[in-house]
Write a protein that holds these residues in place. Sequence first.
Motif, mmCIF file in Angstrom:
data_model
loop_
_atom_site.group_PDB
_atom_site.id
_atom_site.type_symbol
_atom_site.label_atom_id
_atom_site.label_comp_id
_atom_site.label_asym_id
_atom_site.label_seq_id
_atom_site.Cartn_x
_atom_site.Cartn_y
_atom_site.Cartn_z
ATOM 1 N N THR A 5 -9.395 32.385 -21.672
ATOM 2 C CA THR A 5 -8.318 31.815 -22.479
ATOM 3 C C THR A 5 -8.767 30.492 -23.075
ATOM 4 O OG1 THR A 5 -6.630 32.853 -21.091
ATOM 5 C CG2 THR A 5 -5.927 30.999 -22.459
ATOM 6 N N LEU A 6 -8.486 30.325 -24.363
ATOM 7 C CA LEU A 6 -8.879 29.131 -25.107
ATOM 8 C C LEU A 6 -7.651 28.439 -25.666
ATOM 9 C CD1 LEU A 6 -11.561 30.935 -27.289
ATOM 10 C CD2 LEU A 6 -12.041 29.665 -25.196
ATOM 11 N N THR A 7 -7.730 27.134 -25.802
ATOM 12 C CA THR A 7 -6.712 26.365 -26.514
ATOM 13 C C THR A 7 -7.340 25.839 -27.802
ATOM 14 O OG1 THR A 7 -5.595 25.687 -24.487
ATOM 15 C CG2 THR A 7 -5.173 24.365 -26.457
ATOM 16 N N VAL A 8 -6.708 26.162 -28.923
ATOM 17 C CA VAL A 8 -7.206 25.750 -30.234
ATOM 18 C C VAL A 8 -6.055 25.111 -30.995
ATOM 19 C CG1 VAL A 8 -8.278 26.511 -32.389
ATOM 20 C CG2 VAL A 8 -8.841 27.681 -30.243
ATOM 21 N N PHE A 9 -6.325 23.980 -31.629
ATOM 22 C CA PHE A 9 -5.303 23.323 -32.441
ATOM 23 C C PHE A 9 -5.455 23.747 -33.893
ATOM 24 C CE2 PHE A 9 -5.480 20.730 -28.667
ATOM 25 C CZ PHE A 9 -4.135 20.471 -28.416
ATOM 26 N N ALA A 10 -4.388 24.299 -34.446
ATOM 27 C CA ALA A 10 -4.385 24.708 -35.843
ATOM 28 C C ALA A 10 -4.473 23.487 -36.749
ATOM 29 C CB ALA A 10 -3.123 25.505 -36.150
ATOM 30 N N ARG A 11 -4.664 23.726 -38.016
ATOM 31 C CA ARG A 11 -4.854 22.636 -38.979
ATOM 32 C C ARG A 11 -3.689 21.660 -39.041
ATOM 33 N NH1 ARG A 11 -6.098 26.306 -43.845
ATOM 34 N NH2 ARG A 11 -7.087 27.372 -42.099
ATOM 35 N N ASP A 12 -2.485 22.135 -38.685
ATOM 36 C CA ASP A 12 -1.322 21.245 -38.674
ATOM 37 C C ASP A 12 -1.028 20.694 -37.287
ATOM 38 O OD1 ASP A 12 -0.380 23.478 -37.392
ATOM 39 O OD2 ASP A 12 1.358 23.794 -38.704
ATOM 40 N N GLY A 13 -1.925 20.937 -36.334
ATOM 41 C CA GLY A 13 -1.769 20.404 -34.987
ATOM 42 C C GLY A 13 -1.069 21.318 -34.011
#
Length: 273
Positions: A5-13
């Motif tokens: 499992t990964l946590t990724v922040f989208a371009r808007d946070g």
Amino acid sequence: MTLTTLTVFARDGFELRAQRGGPKGAPTLVLLQGQANSHRWWTGLRERFEDSLSTLTIDYRGTGGSRGPVEEWTTDTFADDVADVLGYLNISSAAVYGTSMGGRIAQKLAISRPGLVSALILACTSPGGELAVERSTETRLSIARAEPGEGRRVLHDLFYTPQWPGTPERSHLLGDPTMSRAEARAHLRVSGRHDASAELGQITAPTLVLHGDDDLMTPAVNAERLAEHIPGADLTTYPGYRHGFFEELADEVTAEIRNHLVVHGILPEPALV
């Protein structure tokens, strides 16, 4: 095989959760689930690809581990989220398999970022806009007017044939029960407002369209229109099967998708025994 499992922040946070399975270094297959569902939609299905493909799933905003402010999301929003996760992982090209609303998102990704999508599989989905044929009033009312506690049974009957041995309680396709009403309504708008009808001709990825011909959720004519308007697309329909045909016929559908990926150079030719 264990998922990472990964946590990724989208371009808007916005904080997104993504999951990877399968062998490292193998070609990536992005799996995009239906409306109001998390990556759990793919339970028992993704494993069928993971001998030779690295799978990637993403919890859409408002599902699973991807929670935050509820806004006016669109299929473009979710396509951007997929692109952001692929960028975070330094994946420059991936095959994309989208089912139901996931197929709508996959269309938008292939249109906006043609170089990112090496092959496209669209199942039980619609082009939206003027090309779409919506479900009947009777089908909509059967869902909307389901008695409390009966909603999953109604959906189950729309997804599966009477021969399917599963039960509503065991299905992974009938919605993420942790969603709030606001999140579920936002997803309904995402799917309902999708419109790629004027852009399908821009898709350059080799495309396979799959559909059950007894699908009342998304009538099969939508598959025909996708195949007609996406250059070079191939179409396979499954007589007598419904919205969840890809689970009910998992062995056959997996083989069809694998063949598509072999033909277009994503997977090597199987070794002769």
